[in-house]
Design a protein around this motif. Sequence first.
Motif, PDB file in Angstrom:
ATOM      1  N   GLN A  59     -85.086 -16.526   9.693  1.00 54.36           N
ATOM      2  CA  GLN A  59     -83.752 -17.094   9.579  1.00 54.36           C
ATOM      3  C   GLN A  59     -82.669 -16.043   9.334  1.00 54.36           C
ATOM      4  OE1 GLN A  59     -83.337 -19.712   6.210  1.00 54.36           O
ATOM      5  NE2 GLN A  59     -84.591 -18.431   4.876  1.00 54.36           N
ATOM      6  N   HIS A  60     -83.078 -14.854   8.903  1.00 53.32           N
ATOM      7  CA  HIS A  60     -82.092 -13.786   8.666  1.00 53.32           C
ATOM      8  C   HIS A  60     -81.967 -12.827   9.845  1.00 53.32           C
ATOM      9  CE1 HIS A  60     -81.541 -15.038   4.547  1.00 53.32           C
ATOM     10  NE2 HIS A  60     -82.830 -14.931   4.299  1.00 53.32           N
ATOM     11  N   HIS A  61     -82.816 -12.988  10.870  1.00 53.26           N
ATOM     12  CA  HIS A  61     -82.799 -12.054  11.992  1.00 53.26           C
ATOM     13  C   HIS A  61     -82.694 -12.748  13.344  1.00 53.26           C
ATOM     14  CE1 HIS A  61     -84.559  -9.622   8.725  1.00 53.26           C
ATOM     15  NE2 HIS A  61     -84.045  -8.589   9.364  1.00 53.26           N
ATOM     16  N   THR A  62     -82.303 -14.004  13.350  1.00 57.79           N
ATOM     17  CA  THR A  62     -82.158 -14.746  14.594  1.00 57.79           C
ATOM     18  C   THR A  62     -80.697 -15.128  14.789  1.00 57.79           C
ATOM     19  OG1 THR A  62     -84.404 -15.612  14.363  1.00 57.79           O
ATOM     20  CG2 THR A  62     -82.949 -16.752  15.913  1.00 57.79           C
ATOM     21  N   THR A  91     -74.919 -12.959  19.514  1.00 65.30           N
ATOM     22  CA  THR A  91     -74.634 -11.744  18.746  1.00 65.30           C
ATOM     23  C   THR A  91     -73.168 -11.361  18.819  1.00 65.30           C
ATOM     24  OG1 THR A  91     -76.887 -10.981  19.202  1.00 65.30           O
ATOM     25  CG2 THR A  91     -75.315  -9.336  18.421  1.00 65.30           C
ATOM     26  N   LEU A 126     -88.810 -17.317   6.385  1.00 73.06           N
ATOM     27  CA  LEU A 126     -87.973 -16.605   5.415  1.00 73.06           C
ATOM     28  C   LEU A 126     -87.404 -15.330   6.031  1.00 73.06           C
ATOM     29  CD1 LEU A 126     -90.196 -16.956   2.208  1.00 73.06           C
ATOM     30  CD2 LEU A 126     -88.041 -18.151   2.698  1.00 73.06           C
ATOM     31  N   LEU A 127     -88.183 -14.718   6.924  1.00 77.02           N
ATOM     32  CA  LEU A 127     -87.729 -13.525   7.639  1.00 77.02           C
ATOM     33  C   LEU A 127     -86.966 -13.902   8.903  1.00 77.02           C
ATOM     34  CD1 LEU A 127     -87.909 -10.370   7.706  1.00 77.02           C
ATOM     35  CD2 LEU A 127     -89.978 -10.651   9.081  1.00 77.02           C
ATOM     36  N   GLN A 177     -86.550 -12.110  18.163  1.00 75.87           N
ATOM     37  CA  GLN A 177     -85.366 -12.712  17.556  1.00 75.87           C
ATOM     38  C   GLN A 177     -84.921 -13.958  18.303  1.00 75.87           C
ATOM     39  OE1 GLN A 177     -82.859  -9.039  17.542  1.00 75.87           O
ATOM     40  NE2 GLN A 177     -82.741  -9.401  15.347  1.00 75.87           N
ATOM     41  N   PRO A 228     -78.416 -23.328  10.523  1.00 75.53           N
ATOM     42  CA  PRO A 228     -79.444 -22.829   9.601  1.00 75.53           C
ATOM     43  C   PRO A 228     -80.055 -23.919   8.725  1.00 75.53           C
ATOM     44  CG  PRO A 228     -77.573 -21.333   9.653  1.00 75.53           C
ATOM     45  CD  PRO A 228     -77.175 -22.527  10.452  1.00 75.53           C
ATOM     46  N   THR A 266     -77.934  -6.429  14.529  1.00 66.82           N
ATOM     47  CA  THR A 266     -77.118  -6.159  13.336  1.00 66.82           C
ATOM     48  C   THR A 266     -76.059  -5.109  13.639  1.00 66.82           C
ATOM     49  OG1 THR A 266     -78.989  -6.685  11.884  1.00 66.82           O
ATOM     50  CG2 THR A 266     -77.158  -5.442  10.926  1.00 66.82           C
TER      51      THR A 266
END
Length: 536
Positions: A210-213, A462, A207-208, A154, A487, A433
Motif C-alpha cells: 500500500q505504500h509502493h503502489t 505517478t 503493509l508494504l 508496483q 487506500p 518515488t
Amino acid sequence: MPSHKKVEEESGCGRACFRGFYSCYWRHPGDRKRKHEGCWLSFVFLACLLTVCWMYICLVTFNDREDINWKGFAWLKQWVNWFMVVIIISTVLTFYCTLLLVFALFQIALKEPLDLHWLHKVVLFFGVVFIILAVIGITCMWSKEWPTVLLSLQATGPFLQMGAVVALTLLSWFVIQSVHTARRVGSKILMLLVFAIIVTAVYLSPLLIQHHTPCLIPPDQIPPKPELIGHRGAPMLAPENTMMSFVRSVACNVTAFETDVQISGDGVPFLMHDHHKGFLLRTTDTKHRFAGRDFNKSSELTWAELQHLNAGDWFLKADPFYTVSQLSAEEKEMARNQTIPSLLQLLHLAQENNISILFDLKNEEEVNDTNVTVDTILNSGIDPRLILWLPPTQRSNVMKNAPEFKQVYNNIFDMDKEGGSSLNLKYNSLNTTKLRELGQRNITVNLWVVNESWLFSLLWCTGVSSVTTNSCHRFQKMKQPDWTLEPTQYIMIWITVDLLSLLIISGLVIYKVQKKKKNKLTGSNQLELLPFLTNQ
C-alpha cells in the motif's frame, strides 16, 4: 467382494487418468517400490513455481520486445520475432509444469502413489535449465530490464497478493493431508512451520504494497494524463521514421514527434534510426537496390541515392508488431511505397500541426552534423520553441546559436548543473518515488519507450508529464488508468480476503483433526468387538 470393490476403486477412470499422466501406470502399481516420491514432488512444485515466475517476467518485459528483436537482427542480419519465440516456449513449459503439479495434487487427494515417470523428469530438468540460462542471459546482456520487473510489482502487487492468498488457501488442504500422512514428528513440524511462515508473509504483504503502489489513490487525486510522443511516428500503424508514420501519429493527438537524424554525404539531414555497419539493411531494400555494396555510415550515400530506397515494404513483410492485418488495402499500398524522409519534410509537418520535435543525432560526435541540423531547422521557418534539443555533445554551442530551442537532458545531474527543467529518460531508470519528487519540483519528465497499458497506467498514476510510445493509437483512447483504488477500500478488501482464507484453512484443520479422532474411536471400537466376533 470387498477386495473386488477395492480393485474397482483403484482402477476407476478418473484415478487411471491421473495416475497415467503422472506415472504412466494405467493400472495400479500395487506394492511396487517407489523411490524419492517426496523429492520429485518438491521438484515438480519448484519447476512449476519457476515457470510461472518466468512467464510473468516475459509478460511484463513484453513492453521492450523490440529491443530483443533488434539485437537478434544486429547479430544475424535477419528479422525474426525472437521474443515471440521465447513467449511460445515459455507458455508451453508453464502449462506443462502447472498441469503436472495439478495431477500430482490430485494423486495426493486420491491417496495414489507419486511415481513420477522418467520422461517427465527429463522435461522438467531441461525446463529448469532453460529458465536458469534465460535469467543468466538477461542478467548478463539485458540487465537494465530487471527494474521493469520491480515496476510491474508496483502495478500488480494488490492482485498478486490476492491471487497468492487464493492459491495458498487451495493448497492448504494438500498441505494438511501431507502433514497427516507424514510419519515423523519432525517432518510434520517442519511442513507446518514453513507453510505458516509463507501464509503469514502473504497475509501481511499489503503493509508494504500500500505504500509502493501509485494507483492506490483517491479518484480526485489522479494526475493529468501524460502527453503522448510518437516514437518514430506511429510504428505500429506504418513503417517507422516515414512520413506515413508521422502523419498517422498526428491523428493520435501526439504533442511531439520522436525521431533520429543522420546526415547524407552531401549534407542533407534525413531520418533513420539504425546506424553504423549495415544501417540500411533492416528498414530498406538496399540489398536489392545496391547489390554488392555494404554501407556502414550515412555519409557514404548522397541524398539522391537515399531517395531511391524503399523504406516501407519491409514493414509489410516483417510485420514487427503484428498489426499489418489491421491496415486497409489502401494503407498497405501506401506503406509499400514509403521512402526515407528528410528532416525538412518532418519540420514542415510539425509546423503545420504545431507539434514539437524531439530527436537524437546518431553521429553527434561529428561537429558538422550538429551545425547542419541546426541550420536546417532555423532555415525551415518552424517556430524554434517547438524544437526539443536532446543531443548533449554540442549543447553549449546550440544554446548560443538557437537560444529558443527547449533544452532536454538525459540525466538529472546535467539538468541541475545547467539550470534546465526537462528530462528524457528510459521509463525504468527512476523509481516512482523519485519521479514524484521531480514532479513536485515542476520538472517536465518524458519517459521512453512505453507500449503497454499497465505501464502507461502506472506512470499516469505517478504523475509523469509525457511518454514516448509506439502505441499512441491505443493510449489516445484511454480515459483513465487501467485501475485505481482508494487506500481505505484496498485495506478493507485486504482484511476481508485474509480473514476468509484464514477461516477456510482453520476449518479444514478442524475437520481433519475431528476426522482423525473419529477414525481412532472407530478403530478402538472395532478392537473391542474383535474378541466377540472371534467367539461367534
